[in-house]
Each structure stands twice: as C-alpha cells, then as structure tokens.
Design a protein around this motif. Structure first.
Motif, PDB file in Angstrom:
ATOM      1  N   THR A  42      -3.252   6.879  -6.970  1.00 44.61           N
ATOM      2  CA  THR A  42      -2.589   6.180  -6.181  1.00 44.61           C
ATOM      3  C   THR A  42      -1.423   5.449  -6.683  1.00 44.61           C
ATOM      4  O   THR A  42      -0.499   5.389  -6.094  1.00 44.61           O
ATOM      5  CB  THR A  42      -3.578   5.098  -5.474  1.00 44.61           C
TER       6      THR A  42
ATOM      7  N   ASN B 287      -2.808  -3.887 -11.571  1.00 45.83           N
ATOM      8  CA  ASN B 287      -2.886  -2.711 -10.568  1.00 45.83           C
ATOM      9  C   ASN B 287      -4.638  -2.755 -10.409  1.00 45.83           C
ATOM     10  O   ASN B 287      -5.287  -2.712 -11.197  1.00 45.83           O
ATOM     11  CB  ASN B 287      -2.336  -1.685 -11.027  1.00 45.83           C
TER      12      ASN B 287
ATOM     13  N   SER C  11       0.687  -1.326  -0.098  1.00 39.68           N
ATOM     14  CA  SER C  11      -0.066  -0.056   0.193  1.00 39.68           C
ATOM     15  C   SER C  11       0.804   1.279  -0.007  1.00 39.68           C
ATOM     16  O   SER C  11       2.179   1.108   0.320  1.00 39.68           O
ATOM     17  CB  SER C  11      -0.946   0.048   1.105  1.00 39.68           C
TER      18      SER C  11
ATOM     19  N   GLU D  76      -5.478  -0.597  -7.879  1.00 40.21           N
ATOM     20  CA  GLU D  76      -5.951   0.708  -7.339  1.00 40.21           C
ATOM     21  C   GLU D  76      -6.031   1.699  -8.405  1.00 40.21           C
ATOM     22  O   GLU D  76      -6.024   1.667  -9.540  1.00 40.21           O
ATOM     23  CB  GLU D  76      -4.545   1.305  -6.427  1.00 40.21           C
TER      24      GLU D  76
END
Length: 276
Positions: A91, A85, A51, A87
């Motif tokens: 981000t 990905n 994250s 996100e």
C-alpha cells in the motif's frame, strides 16, 4: 537540488487537518515542537494519514508539494514516511507512486540476538530506495530505529551505504544533519560512502546516497551499521578507526572497524535491489 515556497502550497492541508503523526527522535537537537513544525514533517504526516483511496482528492497538491522539497527536505520527508507508516509495504509503495515517487522496500520480520546495552534486536535497520518524478538521480537510503537510548556509548558509530559500483555512479550524499553526517566519500568510486552516528542517548536517524544509473537494469545496495558500546561506564569517545575491504556483498567495498579496549561491538546489515 530544488527550492520552494511550501507553506503556501501546503496551507490547504495544514489548515484542514489535525497533524497527529508520530514524532521522531531525530528532533533531539531541536525541540520536538520545532521539528514537528517543519514543512516536510507535516507533509509526511498528511501523506501517512491519507488513505490510498483518498489520494484522488489530494494527490495533485501532494505531488506538487513533494516536488518542491529540497533534497534535504525530501530525505527527511521519506524518513518520516517510512518510520511512521502503519500500512502494508504494498500500500505504501502504491501511495508513493500516486504522488510521483518510485519506492522500494522489503517487509520486515523480527530478528537479532541479545547483547548488553543497546542490543542488536533493539535496533531496526531498513534499506529503501526512492526517486521523485523529474529527478535525474535515485536515492538509496538506510534508516535505523532504536527502541531505547544508549547509556554506555563508546566511539561514535560508523554506518555505510554500499552499492554495486558497476551499476550506478555516485552523485551526492547526505546524513540527517542531527545524529548522522557524511564522514568519508573517498571510496565512492568503489561503491561505499561512510557516515558517522552520534549514539549518545537516542540515536534514530538515516543516511542517503544519490546515484545515477549506468547501463544495468538493477542495482544491489545495502546499509551496514556497526554499533559500539563500553563494557563499563567510561567515556571512550571519538570516531572508530575504519578499514576498507574488497569483496563487499554488493560487489564493491565494505568496511570494518579497529577494535578498542573495553569496547564491544555488534553489526547489522540490510539490503535491497533497485530496479531501474
């Protein structure tokens, strides 16, 4: 063009994490296990699983490992990062910036029309740019992600990376060394490099052109993909004939293909702007 000893650099991550990430169909010429064991693929999985808030703990080692990748490995790393990905675009851009990579991509929406065989809306085309800290050149890349495999393939598919030749100079180019390969750099001074895609079966892949900037502060670039398929189950084979044309949308050259009997085509385009 850097070389490296990444297994040692990545060992703290590889030993401490379960590498789950999505596999990619670029692995068709080698086993899925062999592909997933590639250092840059494992690194992309680690990056995607980390994250943004956790990068302060892992960012330094990730940055060093990414910097040690060769050009081919970094291209594959970026492809897997973008492809897998989950996100937001914002981000992902922030995460890459934290590990020393400038990145630009546009959010995607649903698009396409229905055509026989692999349809245009079965393929997602994405243009993106990246640059590692320390590299003197930028990468303008395109990737295509097919939700199904082609059954009635015709000629091998041509793909172009196109850019404004008044804003950037050609430095190098590379395909994914599996389904795509560089086929023509003869018009690089006009802002176009051609790639050939073997679309028999699953044909996810990517293509990259390395460029150095001129005096301009931005670069408009794009990827053009023309997919061909047979109207019946026949082996057409070979490469499509290419015609280069002036007046491409980027300000440089673009291309079209010479149509063959019993072959149908559709084309897709995606573009982006790189701000230096």
């Amino acid at each position: 063009m850097k070389k490296k000893n990444l297994l040692f650099a990545l060992s703290p991550f590889i030993l401490g994490l379960s590498i789950m990430g999505s596999s990619t169909t670029e692995a068709s010429s080698i086993s899925e296990k062999e592909y997933e064991q590639k250092t840059e693929v494992q690194l992309s999985n680690i990056f995607n699983e980390t994250s943004l808030s956790s990068l302060d703990l892992k960012g330094t080692n990730l940055t060093k490992s990414i910097a040690q990748l060769s050009d081919e490995e970094f291209d594959r790393f970026m492809y897997n990062v973008v492809k897998n990905n989950n996100e937001s675009t914002d981000t992902l851009t922030k995460k890459l910036d934290e590990v020393g990579v400038e990145f630009a991509i546009k959010p995607k929406g649903n698009e396409g029309i229905s055509i026989n065989a692999v349809k245009s809306n079965d393929v997602t085309l994405t243009a993106y740019s990246s640059k590692r800290s320390g590299d003197s050149y930028y990468r303008i890349s395109g990737m295509w992600d097919a939700s199904i495999g082609e059954v009635y393939s015709a000629t091998e598919d041509p793909v172009s990376i196109e850019w404004d030749p008044s804003a950037a100079t050609y430095y190098g180019s590379a395909g994914d060394n599996n389904v795509s390969s560089v086929s023509d750099v003869g018009q690089k001074g006009q802002g176009i490099v051609m790639f050939t895609v073997v679309d028999d079966g699953q044909f996810d892949g990517y293509a990259t052109v390395y460029v150095t900037k001129k005096s301009s502060s931005q670069l408009f670039y794009g990827i053009k993909y023309i997919h061909s398929y047979s109207t019946f189950n026949a082996d057409v084979g070979g490469e499509a004939g290419i015609n280069f044309e002036r007046g491409g949308i980027t300000g440089g050259f673009t291309f079209n293909i010479q149509q063959k009997t019993n072959v149908v085509t559709w084309q897709k385009w995606d573009d982006n702007t790189l701000y230096y």
